[in-house]
Design an enzyme around this catalytic site. Structure first.
Site, PDB file in Angstrom:
ATOM      1  N   LYS A 110     -71.056 -38.650  -6.639  1.00  0.00           N
ATOM      2  CA  LYS A 110     -71.389 -39.147  -7.980  1.00  0.00           C
ATOM      3  C   LYS A 110     -70.414 -40.235  -8.422  1.00  0.00           C
ATOM      4  CE  LYS A 110     -73.328 -34.755  -9.630  1.00  0.00           C
ATOM      5  NZ  LYS A 110     -74.782 -34.880  -9.555  1.00  0.00           N
ATOM      6  N   ASP A 149     -66.045 -28.183 -15.199  1.00  0.00           N
ATOM      7  CA  ASP A 149     -66.968 -28.871 -14.301  1.00  0.00           C
ATOM      8  C   ASP A 149     -66.884 -30.362 -14.628  1.00  0.00           C
ATOM      9  OD1 ASP A 149     -69.129 -30.112 -13.124  1.00  0.00           O
ATOM     10  OD2 ASP A 149     -70.642 -28.728 -13.904  1.00  0.00           O
ATOM     11  N   CYS A 169     -81.555 -29.001 -13.683  1.00  0.00           N
ATOM     12  CA  CYS A 169     -80.737 -27.867 -13.236  1.00  0.00           C
ATOM     13  C   CYS A 169     -80.084 -27.081 -14.369  1.00  0.00           C
ATOM     14  CB  CYS A 169     -79.653 -28.287 -12.231  1.00  0.00           C
ATOM     15  SG  CYS A 169     -80.332 -28.812 -10.658  1.00  0.00           S
ATOM     16  N   GLN A 207     -69.726 -34.813 -14.106  1.00  0.00           N
ATOM     17  CA  GLN A 207     -70.238 -35.947 -14.881  1.00  0.00           C
ATOM     18  C   GLN A 207     -69.148 -36.674 -15.665  1.00  0.00           C
ATOM     19  OE1 GLN A 207     -73.156 -36.952 -14.328  1.00  0.00           O
ATOM     20  NE2 GLN A 207     -74.190 -35.159 -13.490  1.00  0.00           N
ATOM     21  N   HIS A 212     -74.936 -26.659 -15.955  1.00  0.00           N
ATOM     22  CA  HIS A 212     -75.708 -26.870 -14.729  1.00  0.00           C
ATOM     23  C   HIS A 212     -75.700 -25.559 -13.931  1.00  0.00           C
ATOM     24  CE1 HIS A 212     -76.411 -28.456 -10.644  1.00  0.00           C
ATOM     25  NE2 HIS A 212     -76.879 -29.554 -11.212  1.00  0.00           N
TER      26      HIS A 212
END
Lengths: 409, 150
Positions: free
Chosen positions: A225, A199, A363, A202, A123
């Site tokens: 999220k 990261d 993204c 997600q 991303h």
């Protein structure tokens, strides 16, 4: 087992029967952001209606209460990912967390001979902060080749060199939904003497994360999220690494003293990264979100999403001319196109049926090197997704008539 | 063009201009003589360059190239066809009427020809940008010339 229908009663976005284009909203854009349960809204409201005051050096009860409360939230979040309390930094989201590592750690420790490894599926928020580091320090950026969309320990191993200082990758790709084997990757990264910055935007909302077991050096994730408020996020860093990271923002609440000779002494981590007044109502909301998810159980969420994914894939495969790019992925993210239809046109058509999905590059603007597609449509589920949501999507794709009908409805 | 176009016919016009755009190509002649504006967007995939050849306050040629969705391809293609041969005041008037239509204001449909197929754009608010991206580029070129001549 989670009863998704029952669980919807916890969410005002469902209880309020929100409509889109005159249809009941079918929300399949959870990789983008998630709905907030009443518990989170109540926690935020409580701060504003009962406990308003700042943190840091309170001489009165309310302020003392907030200092204590902040420590409690930090503990709750730390437990959620199996970290120590002083390894949890409150940020405004994944983007800020990664920027903190890039600007506060990487620019301090890297020079022009060093390398940072990324992948083309990252991303923007896990690419551009590192480009900035490269612009500042002159260090090189290299890309780990994907293996059928995945980042494998073998390919990481092959790309690592004695110059590699940081490997920055997503735990789960926000477009492809593959769950990378972070534990195995962290091992090869550490053997090469580098650190791994993950990261987790997600992954943290969808599965049990144990930073100690995975041996992650830095982990970034967002509150919104995972049913929490927007503007909340977390940076986890191993205590030693946080100590070696410079604060990026200076201000109140992060220093011990400073004087006219331009001298300054900072507080230790995590406080030194939290300059200024924190997003306190958001942070209380984040705690409520973590407790809410904990109550449902992250393992349950993971199993439920896997089952829904299987169901969605089996149904989507019945749609003529549908190309699915990540059939074999694990996470609840499914990326597809309909032959002959531009992704954005398809997403608009679905909007006209009340279905929220996302189109474009999501993204991840370098991923076309792997996908050979300019744009795709992405559906993404969460534990409150129902079989009916998926059926609505599949029906719309199957029986839609012409995709431009939306334009003339 | 009759305003009573059926949705089916409107759809067909858009699809024709998307699948077989007449003006989606780089300038055939000397590119350096063309005014060009690059348009892209953070919100979508559209990434196009609009080329306009102007002489004596007139649009001599117009074309575009790049990546674009159905709506932006068709609307820009129709626009190019409409603009070629128009004087600046004529071109500006057409752009104004088109924008009025897109934003559901009063407009003169007579000058828009096939561009009236985009009359329903406001119902899909997310597509307004698609239906205007090429037109905005043209407007920028017209404005630029207007200032140069002052």
């Amino acid at each position: 087992m989670i009863d998704s229908k029952k669980i919807r009663k916890d969410f005002p976005m469902y209880e309020n029967h929100i409509k889109m284009q005159k249809h009941d909203l079918v929300y399949l854009d959870n990789a983008s952001t998630t709905f907030k349960p009443y518990a989170v809204l109540r926690a935020e409201e409580e701060y504003n209606t009962r406990f308003t005051s700042n943190t840091h050096r309170g001489d009165y009860d309310l302020c003392f209460f907030n200092d204590t409360k902040l420590a409690e939230v930090r503990h709750t979040v730390a437990e959620f990912i199996n970290a120590n309390d002083d390894e949890v930094v409150f940020t405004n989201g994944t983007t800020m967390s990664i920027n903190l590592v890039a600007l506060g750690y990487a620019t301090k420790h890297l020079n022009k001979d060093d390398e940072i490894l990324l992948t083309v599926s990252e991303h923007a928020s896990n690419v551009l902060p590192w480009y900035k580091v490269s612009q500042i320090t002159g260090c090189k950026i290299k890309f780990i080749p994907l293996e059928n969309g995945r980042v494998t320990p073998e390919n990481v191993q092959k790309t690592l060199s004695k110059h590699t200082k940081i490997v920055a990758i997503a735990h789960v790709s926000n477009v492809l939904g593959y769950v990378n084997d972070i534990k195995a990757i962290a091992k090869v990264v550490h053997e090469a003497g580098a650190i791994i910055a993950v990261d987790g935007a997600q992954s943290v909302p969808h599965m049990k994360i144990d930073v100690k077991d995975l041996d992650i050096d830095f982990l970034s994730f967002s509150g919104h999220k995972m049913c929490g408020p927007t503007g909340t996020g977390v940076l986890y860093g191993k205590a030693k690494l946080l100590e070696e990271t410079d604060p990026v923002f200076g201000g109140g609440g992060m220093n011990v003293k400073f004087d006219t000779d331009v001298s300054v002494k900072y507080l230790s981590a995590p406080a030194k990264f939290e300059a200024g007044t924190l997003h306190l109502e958001g942070i209380y909301g984040l705690e409520a979100a973590v407790k809410y998810l904990d109550e449902i159980g992250m393992e349950n969420i993971e199993v439920l999403e896997k089952n829904f994914r299987k169901y969605a894939i089996s149904e989507l495969k019945k749609v003529p001319d549908l190309v699915i790019y990540n059939e074999d992925a694990e996470a609840g993210i499914i990326t597809f196109n309909k032959k002959g239809v531009f992704a954005q046109d398809l997403a608009t058509y679905l909007n006209s049926k009340g279905i929220a999905v996302r189109s474009g590059q999501h993204c991840a603007k370098m991923l076309h090197h792997y996908l050979n597609e300019i744009a795709t449509v992405r559906m993404s589920i969460y534990f409150y997704t129902t079989k009916e949501d998926i059926d609505a999507l599949v029906n719309a794709l199957k029986n839609g008539g012409h995709f431009l009908d939306a334009y003339f409805a | 063009m009759p305003i009573s176009l059926s949705p089916m016919m409107m759809r067909q016009i858009i699809m024709d201009h998307y699948e077989n755009p007449q003006y989606k190509h780089a300038p055939i002649g000397d590119v350096s003589k063309y005014e060009q504006v690059h348009m892209d967007s953070a919100n979508c995939i559209d990434d196009i360059i609009v080329y306009v050849l102007v002489k004596d306050n007139k649009v001599i040629d117009a074309c575009f190239d790049g990546v674009a969705c159905t709506i932006s391809t068709a609307s820009t293609d129709i626009m190019c066809g409409l603009m070629i041969g128009k004087t600046f005041p004529e071109a500006k008037y057409i752009v104004e009427q088109y924008n009025n239509m897109i934003h559901e204001k009063e407009y003169n449909p007579d000058v828009l020809d096939e561009a009236i197929v985009f009359m329903n754009t406001a119902k899909q608010a997310a597509r307004i940008h698609c239906a205007t991206i090429g037109w905005d580029a043209l407007e920028e070129i017209l404005e630029h010339h207007h200032h140069e001549e002052k």
